[in-house]
Structures are given as C-alpha cells and as structure tokens.
Design a protein around this motif. Structure first.
Motif, PDB file in Angstrom:
ATOM      1  N   UNK A 141       2.814   8.022  17.773  1.00 43.72           N
ATOM      2  CA  UNK A 141       1.777   7.624  17.103  1.00 43.72           C
ATOM      3  C   UNK A 141       1.427   8.151  15.892  1.00 43.72           C
ATOM      4  N   UNK A 142       2.074   9.494  15.762  1.00 44.90           N
ATOM      5  CA  UNK A 142       1.815  10.222  14.617  1.00 44.90           C
ATOM      6  C   UNK A 142       2.360   9.381  13.361  1.00 44.90           C
ATOM      7  N   UNK A 143       3.566   8.641  13.668  1.00 43.50           N
ATOM      8  CA  UNK A 143       4.218   7.587  12.664  1.00 43.50           C
ATOM      9  C   UNK A 143       3.223   6.708  12.275  1.00 43.50           C
ATOM     10  N   UNK A 144       2.292   6.050  13.193  1.00 47.40           N
ATOM     11  CA  UNK A 144       1.421   5.267  12.535  1.00 47.40           C
ATOM     12  C   UNK A 144       0.434   5.981  11.918  1.00 47.40           C
ATOM     13  N   UNK A 145      -0.210   7.064  12.340  1.00 43.83           N
ATOM     14  CA  UNK A 145      -1.055   7.845  11.426  1.00 43.83           C
ATOM     15  C   UNK A 145      -0.473   8.036   9.946  1.00 43.83           C
ATOM     16  N   UNK A 146       0.733   8.568   9.708  1.00 41.40           N
ATOM     17  CA  UNK A 146       1.143   8.666   8.577  1.00 41.40           C
ATOM     18  C   UNK A 146       1.324   7.346   7.534  1.00 41.40           C
ATOM     19  N   UNK A 147       1.560   6.327   8.310  1.00 39.32           N
ATOM     20  CA  UNK A 147       1.584   4.950   7.979  1.00 39.32           C
ATOM     21  C   UNK A 147       0.127   4.555   7.302  1.00 39.32           C
ATOM     22  N   UNK A 148      -1.007   4.844   8.089  1.00 39.01           N
ATOM     23  CA  UNK A 148      -2.212   4.672   7.635  1.00 39.01           C
ATOM     24  C   UNK A 148      -2.710   5.400   6.600  1.00 39.01           C
ATOM     25  N   UNK A 149      -2.405   6.904   6.718  1.00 41.72           N
ATOM     26  CA  UNK A 149      -2.545   7.816   5.573  1.00 41.72           C
ATOM     27  C   UNK A 149      -2.130   7.160   4.204  1.00 41.72           C
ATOM     28  N   UNK A 150      -0.912   6.809   4.233  1.00 42.18           N
ATOM     29  CA  UNK A 150      -0.272   6.244   3.094  1.00 42.18           C
ATOM     30  C   UNK A 150      -0.884   5.051   2.574  1.00 42.18           C
ATOM     31  N   UNK A 151      -1.367   4.256   3.596  1.00 42.25           N
ATOM     32  CA  UNK A 151      -2.173   3.003   3.007  1.00 42.25           C
ATOM     33  C   UNK A 151      -3.436   3.523   2.232  1.00 42.25           C
ATOM     34  N   UNK A 152      -4.211   4.289   2.950  1.00 46.85           N
ATOM     35  CA  UNK A 152      -5.355   5.020   2.604  1.00 46.85           C
ATOM     36  C   UNK A 152      -5.306   5.617   1.094  1.00 46.85           C
ATOM     37  N   UNK A 153      -4.480   6.662   1.128  1.00 49.84           N
ATOM     38  CA  UNK A 153      -4.088   7.134  -0.246  1.00 49.84           C
ATOM     39  C   UNK A 153      -3.751   6.456  -1.381  1.00 49.84           C
ATOM     40  N   UNK A 154      -2.943   5.417  -0.932  1.00 49.86           N
ATOM     41  CA  UNK A 154      -2.676   4.466  -1.959  1.00 49.86           C
ATOM     42  C   UNK A 154      -3.589   3.650  -2.208  1.00 49.86           C
ATOM     43  N   UNK A 155      -4.677   3.139  -1.505  1.00 45.30           N
ATOM     44  CA  UNK A 155      -5.617   2.509  -1.904  1.00 45.30           C
ATOM     45  C   UNK A 155      -6.511   3.093  -2.893  1.00 45.30           C
ATOM     46  N   UNK A 156      -6.732   4.476  -2.587  1.00 43.78           N
ATOM     47  CA  UNK A 156      -7.611   5.485  -3.504  1.00 43.78           C
ATOM     48  C   UNK A 156      -6.867   5.457  -4.656  1.00 43.78           C
ATOM     49  N   UNK A 157      -5.497   5.623  -4.900  1.00 41.67           N
ATOM     50  CA  UNK A 157      -4.967   5.793  -6.124  1.00 41.67           C
ATOM     51  C   UNK A 157      -5.055   4.422  -6.937  1.00 41.67           C
ATOM     52  N   UNK A 158      -4.966   3.338  -6.176  1.00 44.85           N
ATOM     53  CA  UNK A 158      -4.822   2.014  -6.738  1.00 44.85           C
ATOM     54  C   UNK A 158      -6.471   2.014  -7.709  1.00 44.85           C
ATOM     55  N   UNK A 159      -7.291   2.102  -6.574  1.00 42.09           N
ATOM     56  CA  UNK A 159      -8.632   2.021  -7.340  1.00 42.09           C
ATOM     57  C   UNK A 159      -8.655   2.960  -8.354  1.00 42.09           C
ATOM     58  N   UNK A 160      -8.430   4.157  -8.259  1.00 43.26           N
ATOM     59  CA  UNK A 160      -8.621   5.168  -9.373  1.00 43.26           C
ATOM     60  C   UNK A 160      -7.878   4.776 -10.797  1.00 43.26           C
ATOM     61  N   UNK A 161      -6.910   4.020 -10.639  1.00 45.72           N
ATOM     62  CA  UNK A 161      -5.874   3.442 -11.690  1.00 45.72           C
ATOM     63  C   UNK A 161      -6.292   2.120 -12.216  1.00 45.72           C
ATOM     64  N   UNK A 162      -7.389   1.590 -11.639  1.00 49.54           N
ATOM     65  CA  UNK A 162      -7.754   0.105 -12.124  1.00 49.54           C
ATOM     66  C   UNK A 162      -8.219  -0.072 -13.466  1.00 49.54           C
ATOM     67  N   UNK A 163      -8.460   0.848 -14.093  1.00 53.77           N
ATOM     68  CA  UNK A 163      -9.121   0.619 -15.509  1.00 53.77           C
ATOM     69  C   UNK A 163      -8.181   1.245 -16.528  1.00 53.77           C
ATOM     70  N   UNK A 164      -6.823   1.619 -16.072  1.00 55.25           N
ATOM     71  CA  UNK A 164      -5.608   2.198 -17.043  1.00 55.25           C
ATOM     72  C   UNK A 164      -4.898   1.197 -17.770  1.00 55.25           C
ATOM     73  N   UNK A 165      -5.315  -0.098 -17.652  1.00 52.26           N
ATOM     74  CA  UNK A 165      -4.765  -1.009 -18.674  1.00 52.26           C
ATOM     75  C   UNK A 165      -3.531  -1.846 -18.035  1.00 52.26           C
ATOM     76  N   UNK A 166      -3.086  -2.708 -18.818  1.00 56.78           N
ATOM     77  CA  UNK A 166      -2.132  -3.592 -18.309  1.00 56.78           C
ATOM     78  C   UNK A 166      -0.929  -3.177 -17.456  1.00 56.78           C
ATOM     79  N   UNK A 167      -0.660  -1.685 -17.909  1.00 56.33           N
ATOM     80  CA  UNK A 167       0.655  -1.098 -16.997  1.00 56.33           C
ATOM     81  C   UNK A 167       0.190  -0.071 -16.010  1.00 56.33           C
ATOM     82  N   UNK A 168      -1.032  -0.436 -15.658  1.00 58.24           N
ATOM     83  CA  UNK A 168      -1.558   0.342 -14.167  1.00 58.24           C
ATOM     84  C   UNK A 168      -0.346   0.170 -13.059  1.00 58.24           C
ATOM     85  N   UNK A 169      -0.251  -0.992 -13.054  1.00 61.65           N
ATOM     86  CA  UNK A 169       0.900  -1.190 -11.750  1.00 61.65           C
ATOM     87  C   UNK A 169       2.033  -0.057 -11.814  1.00 61.65           C
ATOM     88  N   UNK A 170       2.489   0.142 -12.994  1.00 57.24           N
ATOM     89  CA  UNK A 170       3.807   1.124 -13.143  1.00 57.24           C
ATOM     90  C   UNK A 170       3.424   2.330 -12.507  1.00 57.24           C
TER      91      UNK A 170
END
Length: 445
Positions: A141-170
């Motif tokens: 289940x640690x494997x599932x925990x790291x999956x959801x940690x990856x999802x959570x941190x990635x979502x936080x990073x995505x949200x923090x980059x939302x105003x970085x312009x058209x190339x934010x996705x890069x």
C-alpha cells in the motif's frame, strides 16, 4: 500479534519506500495532465477526440511498458527493470517539456507511459516479494501512498504555475525529471528480490537478503518454501500465463484491474477542469479543486494502509464497490442540475476509492499469482488495467460532449454493481497468507 521472527522493520520500510517511488512517477504523470490540459488545448487547439487521445496516450505507453516489465523482470531481475523505468521516465519528461507540436508531445507522453507502465508492474511486485506476510498489505500500500503523494504534490505545483503564461505546461511536465532522477539513484541501493534470486538459482544471495530482512530462521523457512514453489521451473513465457492451472487466477487479476479503472473515478482526476467547468467553476477554481482532490486522496490512502492488514482485502473491495455506486448516482443527479454541490459528492467518491479499490487492487494483483509466473501474470493484469484506463479516459470527453457530463457517472455506477458481484463471488481473502500459500488459496477457482 508479535511475529516469531526478528524483522528488520526499518530496512523493510526503507526498501519499500524506495521501490514505491515508481508509484510517485505514476501519480505525477497521471495528475499533471489535469493541470496542463487547459494550456495544451489552447496552444494546440485540441477537440474532444484529440483531448481524449492526448490523455489516453499515457495508458497506451503503459501497455507497452507492462509487456516489457514482465520480460525484463523475469530475465534480468526486478531491480534492473525499475532502473530502466526511471531512466525512460526521466528522458520522456524532458521531451514533453521541449515539445514544439502536439505530435511530439503525445509521442513523449506515450514514452513516459512506458516508464510508468514498467514501474506500475515492478514496484508493487518487488515490495510483495521482499515484505514478510504480516506486513505485506501495508508495504504494498506504500506504492499507492506514493501515487497519491505524487498526485497531490503535482496538483499543488500545477496550481502554483497557473499564472506563469502560455508555457506554464512546459514547467508542469518537465518537473517530472526531478523525481525520476531521485528514483534512479535510490534503486541503485536496493537489493534484488530474494524470490527472483532463488528462482534464478542464486540461493546464497537470496539467503543473505532474507537474513537481513528477518534473521537466519526466517531466511531458512522462507527459502525452503520458495524452493518448493518454483521446483522444476523453467523460463516463463507469456503463454504459460494462459495454462489451465494458472489462467483462472489470472482472470481474477484481470477482473480486479479492469474494475479498478472502469469504475470511473479516474475521470475525476484527469478531467477535473471539464467536470467543474460544467457547473460554472472558473479555471482558477478548477485547478484549486485538483488540490482538494489530491489532499483527500492522500489522507484516505493513509487510512487504507492502516486497515488493509486488519480488515482484510475483500471487505474493503466490497465497501468501495457499493459506496461508489451510491455516490455516483448522487453526483450524476447534481451534475445534471449544474449544482456546485457535486464537488462534495465527488470528493467523497475520491476518498472512498482511496480507502478501498485503489490500494487494495494493487495489493491483490501483487500477491495472488504463483511464484513461477508472477512477473508475467502481474504484467498481464496490469496491462489490462492500463487498457481499461485508456478506454475510460478516451471515451469520457466524447460521452460528456454528446450526452452531458453527468451521463457517464450513471454508467460507472452500473460498473460498480457488476464489480461488487465479481468480488463477492470470485475473489478470496488473502490476508495473513504467504505468497507461497496462494496456490492453495485460489486452487478452488
């Protein structure tokens, strides 16, 4: 109940967490598309079919990765397979970041899927093969925990980059190079799976690793059980998975994998923007919802880790199936009414899934197959999982466009009813059973 063996708990947890970093890569690439998709749609002009294909391309790569993982892990070992998965993911993350057209981006995302697919087979399988019986559920289940940690941190990073312009996705996709590099470094420290070593004939090294895990008596007992379970074994080919003695269990693994995906929850992760746009949320609020989803997902996965070796696998799977059925019916009704309250019912569905179907499916897939064919059989089951994910993510935007965002959730509710019946009548409890005992557990199928 105290174990009869002096397990080196810190060592077991350490190697489990390092191996489970493959799950973090899974979580990263799984979640990053939700933040990047609005920018990609604007830059490349995706319609709903192209949008679905861009999302599903990860799953198509995962299918290829599963096939590679089974062959590589059975021939060269679990550890080398994990190293290759990390390297592929590192290079593909950079390729996505520097893509100058949609074709290159999709090709790079497909390549990332190869790495994710390999890791999704090898990480839980490796952990299941090194963890003692009484700890196996929690460690996998640690494997599932790291999956959801990856999802959570990635979502936080995505949200923090939302105003970085058209190339934010890069930046969003390119940052995947960081965890993949750390994963590659960590895997260099891992020991090889003692069960693979015993199967390959390297009994001395297998015994040495087992002694480090649980002492001399544990190593002697476990090694003898492994030797009996692989007696007379030859090189495993994929056609061996479809033999009369093994295929009934493989069908159960495939059924669990397909159910985990076609139950539909992953459209909430991947198409957060589409779903919440349909009830009037702004783009900023849509990205904020991904953060809430990631947080609920992570907290509820911790609950699952605490309970999976106590309540057992089957009760949690049944709870998830019936609970999701009810929550989907509520969510579909609220989405049809364009009610913002749908966010609450969908968050509840995420939480229930994280406590039940998400981690327990990975635990079961990693443990139910016989030692002789575990690598190939696990690959086949996880291949079915990714094929189902591809179907799910490709069809959702098309269904939502033509039938309304709410309609697919009625379909997913029906799938959960079928999943409940499948688990109730076809899946047996595996809690407290060693990997070498699984033949007896499932011999009645």
């Amino acid at each position: 109940m105290k174990s009869q063996y002096p397990f080196n708990t810190s060592y077991i947890i350490g190697i489990s967490f390092i191996s489970a970093l493959g799950g973090y890569l899974f979580g990263f690439d799984f979640a990053v598309i939700a933040g990047a998709l609005p920018f990609l749609k604007e830059q490349f002009g995706f319609n709903e079919v192209q949008e679905g294909f861009a999302t599903a391309s990860l799953a198509l790569g995962c299918i290829a990765g599963c096939l590679l993982a089974g062959r590589i892990s059975d021939r060269w070992g679990r550890r080398r397979g994990l190293m290759l998965a990390a390297a592929v993911f590192f290079l593909s993350s950079l390729a996505m970041a520097f893509s100058h057209n949609s074709a290159l981006f999709i090709a790079a995302r497909f390549a990332a899927g190869i790495g994710v697919g390999m890791a999704s087979v090898l990480s839980p399988m490796y952990i299941a093969e090194v963890a003692p019986t009484d700890m196996r559920g929690r460690m996998v289940a640690i494997n599932q925990l790291t999956i959801v940690i990856g999802i959570f941190i990635t979502n936080l990073v995505n949200y923090s980059l939302r105003n970085e312009g058209a190339d934010a996705w890069r930046w969003m996709v390119g940052l995947g190079a960081v965890p993949s590099a750390l994963f590659l470094i960590g895997v260099c420290w891992l020991p090889e799976s003692p069960r693979w070593l015993a199967k390959a004939g390297n009994l001395l090294l297998a015994e040495k690793i087992l002694k480090k895990i649980g002492g001399g008596d544990y190593a002697t007992h476990t090694l003898e059980a492994i030797r009996k379970s692989v007696a007379g074994d030859t090189a495993v080919r994929y056609k061996d998975v479809f033999g009369r003695a093994v295929f009934p269990v493989v069908l159960i693994g495939i059924g669990l994998a397909v159910f985990q995906q076609l139950c539909g929850i992953n459209v909430v992760f991947n198409y957060t923007a589409n779903i919440f746009e349909s009830v009037g949320f702004s783009q900023d609020d849509q990205l904020k919802q991904t953060v809430f989803i990631g947080l609920v997902n992570m907290v509820c996965t911790l609950v699952a880790m605490w309970q999976v070796d106590k309540l057992g696998r089957k009760p949690l799977m049944l709870l998830g199936a019936i609970g999701l059925t009810l929550l989907y019916l509520v969510s579909a009704t609220l989405l049809k009414q364009r009610s913002a309250a749908a966010s609450w019912s969908l968050l509840a569905a995420i939480g229930l899934y994280a406590m039940t179907l998400a981690p327990v499916t990975w635990v079961l897939i990693s443990e139910i197959f016989p030692n002789k064919v575990r690598g190939a059989a696990t690959a086949v089951a996880v291949l079915a999982l990714w094929a189902s994910y591809a179907v799910l993510t490709f069809t959702f935007p098309i269904l939502a466009k033509n039938l309304g965002t709410y309609t697919p959730f009625y379909i997913y509710a029906g799938v959960c009813v079928l999943g409940f019946l499948f688990v109730k009548f076809r899946v047996k409890e595996t809690r407290g059973k060693s990997l070498e005992e699984m033949d007896k557990v499932f011999s009645g199928h």
